[in-house]
Design an enzyme around this catalytic site. Structure first.
Site, PDB file in Angstrom:
ATOM      1  N   GLY A 104     -24.485  29.995  -7.795  1.00  0.00           N
ATOM      2  CA  GLY A 104     -23.799  29.092  -6.866  1.00  0.00           C
ATOM      3  C   GLY A 104     -23.826  29.670  -5.462  1.00  0.00           C
ATOM      4  O   GLY A 104     -23.551  30.851  -5.274  1.00  0.00           O
TER       5      GLY A 104
ATOM      6  N   ARG B 174     -30.263  28.044 -10.390  1.00  0.00           N
ATOM      7  CA  ARG B 174     -29.981  28.704 -11.666  1.00  0.00           C
ATOM      8  C   ARG B 174     -31.290  28.610 -12.455  1.00  0.00           C
ATOM      9  O   ARG B 174     -31.903  27.539 -12.506  1.00  0.00           O
ATOM     10  CB  ARG B 174     -28.830  28.019 -12.384  1.00  0.00           C
ATOM     11  CG  ARG B 174     -27.573  27.921 -11.493  1.00  0.00           C
ATOM     12  CD  ARG B 174     -26.338  27.598 -12.278  1.00  0.00           C
ATOM     13  NE  ARG B 174     -25.283  27.055 -11.418  1.00  0.00           N
ATOM     14  CZ  ARG B 174     -24.377  27.793 -10.786  1.00  0.00           C
ATOM     15  NH1 ARG B 174     -24.383  29.095 -10.907  1.00  0.00           N
ATOM     16  NH2 ARG B 174     -23.444  27.223 -10.043  1.00  0.00           N
TER      17      ARG B 174
ATOM     18  N   ASP C 169     -21.924  37.201 -11.030  1.00  0.00           N
ATOM     19  CA  ASP C 169     -22.092  37.984 -12.263  1.00  0.00           C
ATOM     20  C   ASP C 169     -23.411  37.684 -12.986  1.00  0.00           C
ATOM     21  O   ASP C 169     -24.100  38.593 -13.445  1.00  0.00           O
ATOM     22  CB  ASP C 169     -20.891  37.767 -13.192  1.00  0.00           C
ATOM     23  CG  ASP C 169     -20.631  36.295 -13.501  1.00  0.00           C
ATOM     24  OD1 ASP C 169     -21.118  35.428 -12.744  1.00  0.00           O
ATOM     25  OD2 ASP C 169     -19.952  36.009 -14.498  1.00  0.00           O
TER      26      ASP C 169
ATOM     27  N   THR D  74     -20.272  34.995  -4.276  1.00  0.00           N
ATOM     28  CA  THR D  74     -19.773  33.908  -5.142  1.00  0.00           C
ATOM     29  C   THR D  74     -18.373  33.548  -4.685  1.00  0.00           C
ATOM     30  O   THR D  74     -17.579  34.428  -4.369  1.00  0.00           O
ATOM     31  CB  THR D  74     -19.754  34.305  -6.632  1.00  0.00           C
ATOM     32  OG1 THR D  74     -19.013  33.305  -7.367  1.00  0.00           O
ATOM     33  CG2 THR D  74     -19.104  35.650  -6.904  1.00  0.00           C
TER      34      THR D  74
ATOM     35  N   ASP E   4     -16.125  32.533  -6.539  1.00  0.00           N
ATOM     36  CA  ASP E   4     -15.186  32.699  -7.659  1.00  0.00           C
ATOM     37  C   ASP E   4     -14.326  33.964  -7.604  1.00  0.00           C
ATOM     38  O   ASP E   4     -13.259  34.023  -8.217  1.00  0.00           O
ATOM     39  CB  ASP E   4     -15.942  32.687  -8.994  1.00  0.00           C
ATOM     40  CG  ASP E   4     -16.511  31.321  -9.340  1.00  0.00           C
ATOM     41  OD1 ASP E   4     -16.340  30.394  -8.525  1.00  0.00           O
ATOM     42  OD2 ASP E   4     -17.118  31.178 -10.410  1.00  0.00           O
TER      43      ASP E   4
ATOM     44  N   ASP F 128     -14.887  36.680  -9.152  1.00  0.00           N
ATOM     45  CA  ASP F 128     -14.711  37.032 -10.570  1.00  0.00           C
ATOM     46  C   ASP F 128     -15.356  38.364 -10.951  1.00  0.00           C
ATOM     47  O   ASP F 128     -15.560  38.635 -12.134  1.00  0.00           O
ATOM     48  CB  ASP F 128     -15.253  35.907 -11.466  1.00  0.00           C
ATOM     49  CG  ASP F 128     -16.716  35.587 -11.182  1.00  0.00           C
ATOM     50  OD1 ASP F 128     -17.286  36.128 -10.213  1.00  0.00           O
ATOM     51  OD2 ASP F 128     -17.299  34.781 -11.939  1.00  0.00           O
TER      52      ASP F 128
ATOM     53  N   ARG G 141     -14.659  28.720 -12.209  1.00  0.00           N
ATOM     54  CA  ARG G 141     -15.165  28.940 -13.580  1.00  0.00           C
ATOM     55  C   ARG G 141     -14.080  29.486 -14.490  1.00  0.00           C
ATOM     56  O   ARG G 141     -13.122  28.794 -14.765  1.00  0.00           O
ATOM     57  CB  ARG G 141     -16.345  29.904 -13.555  1.00  0.00           C
ATOM     58  CG  ARG G 141     -17.644  29.235 -13.916  1.00  0.00           C
ATOM     59  CD  ARG G 141     -18.729  30.288 -14.032  1.00  0.00           C
ATOM     60  NE  ARG G 141     -19.843  29.999 -13.168  1.00  0.00           N
ATOM     61  CZ  ARG G 141     -20.895  29.291 -13.544  1.00  0.00           C
ATOM     62  NH1 ARG G 141     -20.965  28.825 -14.767  1.00  0.00           N
ATOM     63  NH2 ARG G 141     -21.871  29.044 -12.720  1.00  0.00           N
TER      64      ARG G 141
HETATM   65  N1  LIG Z   1     -28.266  37.652 -18.895  1.00  0.00           N
HETATM   66  C1  LIG Z   1     -29.093  37.329 -17.899  1.00  0.00           C
HETATM   67  N2  LIG Z   1     -30.334  37.873 -17.844  1.00  0.00           N
HETATM   68  C2  LIG Z   1     -31.201  37.549 -16.846  1.00  0.00           C
HETATM   69  N3  LIG Z   1     -30.894  36.700 -15.851  1.00  0.00           N
HETATM   70  C3  LIG Z   1     -29.688  36.137 -15.860  1.00  0.00           C
HETATM   71  C4  LIG Z   1     -28.726  36.417 -16.867  1.00  0.00           C
HETATM   72  N4  LIG Z   1     -27.602  35.701 -16.607  1.00  0.00           N
HETATM   73  C5  LIG Z   1     -27.875  34.995 -15.489  1.00  0.00           C
HETATM   74  N5  LIG Z   1     -29.114  35.247 -15.028  1.00  0.00           N
HETATM   75  C6  LIG Z   1     -29.783  34.645 -13.875  1.00  0.00           C
HETATM   76  O1  LIG Z   1     -28.893  34.492 -12.784  1.00  0.00           O
HETATM   77  C7  LIG Z   1     -28.808  33.102 -12.437  1.00  0.00           C
HETATM   78  C8  LIG Z   1     -27.488  32.799 -11.819  1.00  0.00           C
HETATM   79  O2  LIG Z   1     -26.442  33.032 -12.757  1.00  0.00           O
HETATM   80  P1  LIG Z   1     -25.110  32.152 -12.722  1.00  0.00           P
HETATM   81  O3  LIG Z   1     -24.196  32.707 -13.730  1.00  0.00           O
HETATM   82  O4  LIG Z   1     -25.485  30.710 -12.816  1.00  0.00           O
HETATM   83  O5  LIG Z   1     -24.556  32.337 -11.241  1.00  0.00           O
HETATM   84  P2  LIG Z   1     -23.848  33.577 -10.500  1.00  0.00           P
HETATM   85  O6  LIG Z   1     -24.863  34.631 -10.294  1.00  0.00           O
HETATM   86  O7  LIG Z   1     -23.423  32.986  -9.216  1.00  0.00           O
HETATM   87  O8  LIG Z   1     -22.728  34.017 -11.366  1.00  0.00           O
HETATM   88  C9  LIG Z   1     -29.123  32.387 -13.752  1.00  0.00           C
HETATM   89  O9  LIG Z   1     -29.516  31.061 -13.564  1.00  0.00           O
HETATM   90  C10 LIG Z   1     -30.263  33.236 -14.268  1.00  0.00           C
HETATM   91  O10 LIG Z   1     -31.463  32.967 -13.583  1.00  0.00           O
HETATM   92  O1  LIG Z   2     -23.277  24.411  -8.890  1.00  0.00           O
HETATM   93  P1  LIG Z   2     -22.732  23.898 -10.170  1.00  0.00           P
HETATM   94  O2  LIG Z   2     -23.794  23.898 -11.213  1.00  0.00           O
HETATM   95  O3  LIG Z   2     -22.051  22.593  -9.999  1.00  0.00           O
HETATM   96  O4  LIG Z   2     -21.681  24.943 -10.718  1.00  0.00           O
HETATM   97  C1  LIG Z   2     -20.312  24.913 -10.490  1.00  0.00           C
HETATM   98  C2  LIG Z   2     -19.783  26.313 -10.685  1.00  0.00           C
HETATM   99  O5  LIG Z   2     -20.301  27.142  -9.658  1.00  0.00           O
HETATM  100  C3  LIG Z   2     -19.245  27.777  -8.959  1.00  0.00           C
HETATM  101  O6  LIG Z   2     -18.943  26.971  -7.832  1.00  0.00           O
HETATM  102  C4  LIG Z   2     -19.673  29.127  -8.492  1.00  0.00           C
HETATM  103  O7  LIG Z   2     -19.983  29.938  -9.594  1.00  0.00           O
HETATM  104  P2  LIG Z   2     -21.103  31.033  -9.537  1.00  0.00           P
HETATM  105  O8  LIG Z   2     -20.925  31.777  -8.245  1.00  0.00           O
HETATM  106  O9  LIG Z   2     -20.868  31.898 -10.733  1.00  0.00           O
HETATM  107  O10 LIG Z   2     -22.432  30.381  -9.574  1.00  0.00           O
HETATM  108  C5  LIG Z   2     -18.088  27.758  -9.958  1.00  0.00           C
HETATM  109  O11 LIG Z   2     -16.834  27.878  -9.314  1.00  0.00           O
HETATM  110  C6  LIG Z   2     -18.296  26.433 -10.621  1.00  0.00           C
HETATM  111  O12 LIG Z   2     -17.754  26.419 -11.908  1.00  0.00           O
HETATM  112 MG   LIG Z   3     -20.682  33.590 -11.583  1.00  0.00          MG
END
Ligand SMILES: Nc1ncnc2c1ncn2[C@@H]1O[C@H](COP(=O)(O)OP(=O)(O)O)[C@@H](O)[C@H]1O
Ligand SMILES: O=P(O)(O)OC[C@H]1O[C@](O)(COP(=O)(O)O)[C@@H](O)[C@@H]1O
Ligand SMILES: [Mg+2]
Length: 319
Positions: free
Chosen positions: A11, A72, A103, A125, A127, A129, A171
Site C-alpha cells: 500500500g 502487490r 511488513d 505504510t 498502518d 504495524d 489492517r
Molecule cells: N512472504 C513473502 N515473500 C515474498 N514476498 C512477499 C511476501 N509477503 C509479501 N511479499 C511481497 O510484498 C508485497 C507487498 O506486501 P503487502 O503485505 O501487500 O504490503 P506491505 O508491504 O505494505 O505490508 C506483496 O504483494 C508481495 O509481492
Molecule cells: O490497497 P488495498 O488493496 O485496497 O489495501 C487496503 C489495505 O492497505 C492498507 O491501506 C495499507 O496496508 P499495507 O501498507 O500493509 O499495504 C491497509 O490499511 C488496508 O487494509
Molecule cells: Mg502491511
C-alpha cells in the site's frame, strides 16, 4: 561505486516520495548510480526499470503516493518469481536494493537477503504495524487525514444529535483508530487488539445520553469487522439515529505532513549509509526520535505491543 536499486511496494503511503528523494539524492552525492524499479516487485520481475538522476526526484517531496508506483505481487512470493527478480537485478548491475514498504514487502526483502542479495528496508505504510519502529512513514499524515474527517463528521453529528461510526484502515493494527480516535475526541474506539462487546458500546451511549450528550463518535478499526453490521446492532439495541462512514482510500493520499517528510528523509539517508558501509539484510526505524537500524529477521520476528494505557485514557477522557 555502488549501484543501488530502489522500489516501493504494498500500500502506498504519504512520504514515500520524500524517502525516494532522500535515497536517490544521497546515493548520488556519495557517487553511486541509482536505478528506480517501477511498480514494486512486479516491475522488478517485468524489468520495468530506469536510471534515476538528481532531477528525477525534483518537485516530489510534497506529493502523496509514490512516483515509482506500487503494487502487490503474488509472483514474488514464489521461489521462481524471486529467482527472476535476482536475475534482473544482476542484469542491471544492481549491487543492493532499497525496499520501501510494509511488513509484506519486508518479507520479500528478507527472502532476497536469504538468496544472498543485499537489501535494506525503509518502513512505508500508513498502518504503523511494524513492532521494531515507533513510527512508519505515512502514519502521521493518515492520522491527520482521519482527524480532519472526524472533525467534519462531528459538526453534522452534533447538529443532528446522531451516533456516527467511522471505519478507518489499519489492517490488523489498531494504531490509526486509537491515536486518531484520541486526537479526534471519539467517545468509543474499537480495535482488533482488544475484545469488545456491542453491549458495552450501547451502555456507554445510554449513559452519555442520560447526561445530555446526544451525539457520539465511534471509531472502528477495519480489522474488527464491518461498520454497517455494527451499526445495525447498535440501532437494534438503542434505537439511535446512526450513520456510518467508511473513510477508505482517502486515508492513503494527500501531501505528507512535516513529520513524515522529515522521517522519510532521515530514514532514506540512513539506508544509503548502511549500504555504503556494506551492510545488508537490515531495516531502518526510529526509536525515541533516533534513527536506528536492525537485522531484518529480528525486526520481523518482533510482536507489536498494543498501547493499552492510551486505550484506557481514551475511555477516561470520553466519559
Ligand atoms: N512472504 C513473502 N515473500 C515474498 N514476498 C512477499 C511476501 N509477503 C509479501 N511479499 C511481497 O510484498 C508485497 C507487498 O506486501 P503487502 O503485505 O501487500 O504490503 P506491505 O508491504 O505494505 O505490508 C506483496 O504483494 C508481495 O509481492
Ligand atoms: O490497497 P488495498 O488493496 O485496497 O489495501 C487496503 C489495505 O492497505 C492498507 O491501506 C495499507 O496496508 P499495507 O501498507 O500493509 O499495504 C491497509 O490499511 C488496508 O487494509
Ligand atoms: Mg502491511
Amino acid at each position: 561505486m555502488k549501484t543501488i536499486g530502489i522500489l516501493t511496494s504494498g500500500g502506498d503511503a504519504p512520504g514515500m516520495n520524500a524517502a525516494i528523494r532522500a535515497v536517490v539524492r544521497s546515493a548520488i552525492y556519495y557517487g553511486c548510480k541509482v536505478y528506480g524499479i517501477n511498480r514494486g516487485y512486479k516491475g522488478l520481475i517485468e524489468e520495468d526499470i530506469q536510471e534515476m538522476n538528481l532531477s528525477s526526484v525534483g518537485d516530489i517531496i510534497h506529493r502523496g503516493g509514490t512516483v515509482l508506483k506500487s503494487s502487490r505481487c503474488e509472483e514474488f512470493k514464489t521461489e521462481e518469481g524471486r529467482a527472476i527478480g535476482v536475475k534482473v537485478l544482476k542484469k542491471y548491475g544492481i549491487d543492493c536494493l532499497v525496499v520501501i514498504g510494509g511488513d509484506g514487502s519486508f518479507n520479500g526483502a528478507q527472502k532476497l537477503s536469504e538468496l544472498g542479495f543485499p537489501a535494506i528496508g525503509i518502513p512505508g505504510t500508513i498502518d504503523n504495524d511494524l513492532a521494531y519502529t515507533d513510527y512508519t512513514i505515512g502514519f502521521d499524515t493518515t492520522q491527520n487525514t482521519i482527524i480532519d474527517a472526524i472533525g467534519k463528521i462531528r459538526d453534522t453529528s452534533s447538529s443532528h444529535e446522531r451516533v456516527n461510526i467511522i471505519e478507518v484502515m489499519g489492517r490488523h493494527c489498531g494504531d490509526l483508530a486509537l491515536y486518531a480516535g484520541l486526537a479526534g475526541g471519539a467517545e468509543t474506539v474499537i480495535v482488533p487488539e482488544v475484545d469488545f462487546k456491542v453491549e458495552d458500546v450501547c451502555n456507554k451511549l445510554k449513559t452519555t445520553q442520560k447526561r445530555g450528550k446526544r451525539h457520539s463518535i465511534i471509531v472502528l478499526a477495519e480489522g474488527v469487522g464491518n461498520a454497517q453490521d455494527l451499526g445495525k446492532e447498535i440501532i437494534k439495541e438503542t434505537g439511535a439515529d446512526l450513520r456510518v462512514t467508511v473513510l477508505g482510500h482517502v486515508q492513503r493520499g494527500g501531501s505528507p505532513t512535516a513529520f513524515d517528510r522529515i522521517l522519510a528523509s532521515r530514514m532514506g539517508v540512513r539506508a544509503v549509509e548502511l549500504l555504503l558501509d556494506g551492510k545488508a539484510a537490515r531495516v531502518v526505524g526510529i526509536r525515541d526520535n533516533k534513527i536506528i537500524d536492525m537485522d531484518i529477521h529480528e525486526a520481523l520476528s518482533m510482536n507489536k505491543t498494543f498501547d493499552k494505557d492510551t486505550y484506557e485514557m481514551v475511555k477516561i477522557l470520553s466519559i
